[in-house]
Design an enzyme around this catalytic site. Structure first.
Site: not given
Length: 341
Positions: A26, A30, A39, A76, A150
């Site tokens: 990652r 962010r 973003r 993702d 998921y």
């Protein structure tokens, strides 16, 4: 720079290196101000991931700032169920959601949409054209067990109970789901490789929730099938397996899946891993992301222990899981100095 001279790819091929290659799971995200700025102008996570220009820019941001030895595709793990026909959305503060959840619907009710892979392949092509010559390019996909959890529940959960219940209650139906994920994942990774990635990683984020027999059936066996299928198409492309939470089952995973390197989460004692895993097997990891946030002496001790444990084997320095949004930039810079000094 030819692929065989890239440090990260050399280590993945089994070569030992005094300087450890480093990248972070990652690493595009962010904690980076440039990511947050982009973003704000481009929309939500899925919009970014499906926009090749934006996703390529985000993939390249950490390489520009830190000079990591590897760049990993910004995307993702749920792109595979998206292509298998589930609707995918990312809700603020709630995480990803897939509909219809397969606990209430059948796999046969879904209409596959393989063209949803195409923006990801275009992202790879754009990154490949701009990546620094010394930087290895990694693609990835979710492993079948984690993706299935998921798809069944429609979202993430603490104990993956819905998927585990289905696997026990109706193993034939669950096997059909896993088979569909395996096939789509092979095509997805094949497309990434053809577009330009030089190695791939399989993320099994929820592998730790399974009992040993279930781990063998739903983690090891499907992973081995993906590895074997990719080998027939791309013999020399390295495959990293990351079974988070595998614990004592890690040795069987490394032995039976055929992966080229194994990623270690932060709960694995590096000295135990160095002793239990085949000495020639490259390992990746396994700094606690919270140690990176803490910085200072805690970070320095953790880094030193990992480097010492893996000094005599092929080793890629990485985190034990993804970097957290509140990670200070200065701590990442300090980490790189510690690893590279």
């Amino acid at each position: 720079m030819p692929a065989q001279r890239k440090l990260l790819l050399s280590v993945l091929s089994g070569e030992k290196s005094e300087r450890k290659p480093v990248w972070l799971m990652r690493q595009a995200g962010r904690y980076l101000p440039e990511y947050r700025a982009l973003r704000e102008t481009r929309g939500g996570f899925l919009e970014l991931a499906m926009d090749p220009d934006a996703a390529a820019e985000i993939t390249l941001q950490p390489s520009r700032r830190f000079g990591f030895d590897g760049a990993i595709l910004f995307s993702d793990i749920l792109i595979v169920p998206f292509a298998l026909g589930q609707n995918l959305s990312f809700e603020a503060g709630e995480g990803p959601a897939l509909t219809p959840a397969l606990v209430d619907a059948s796999l046969g009710a879904l209409q596959q949409v393989p063209e949803r892979f195409e923006p990801i392949f275009r992202t790879v092509e754009k990154v490949k054209a701009s990546l620094p010559s010394q930087t290895s390019f990694l693609g990835f996909a979710g492993s079948p067990w984690t993706v299935a959890t998921y798809m069944v529940a429609g979202r993430g959960s603490r104990d993956q109970a819905e998927a585990r219940r289905l696997a026990y209650r109706d193993p034939m139906a669950f096997a059909a789901l896993v088979d569909a994920i395996v096939g789509a994942t092979v095509d997805y990774l094949d497309g990434q490789i053809r577009a330009g990635v030089e190695a791939v990683q399989l993320f099994d984020s929820w592998a730790g929730s399974l009992a040993p027999e279930q781990f063998e059936r739903w983690v090891i066996e499907p992973t081995a099938r993906i590895v074997a299928a990719l080998r027939t198409r791309h013999r020399h492309v390295p495959i990293i397996g990351f079974p988070k939470g595998a614990g004592a089952k890690l040795a069987a995973y490394a032995r039976e899946t055929g992966i080229d390197a194994v990623g270690l989460d932060e709960t694995i004692d590096p000295e135990w891993a160095a002793a239990i895993l085949p000495p020639e097997l490259p390992v990746q990891g396994n700094l606690d992301p919270l140690a990176l946030i803490a910085g200072g002496e805690a970070l320095e001790k953790a880094v030193a222990r990992i480097l010492s444990a893996f000094a005599e084997r092929p080793h890629i320095f990485n985190l034990g899981h993804g970097i957290l949004p509140d990670t200070p930039i200065a701590h990442v810079e300090h980490l790189l100095r510690l690893v590279r000094q």
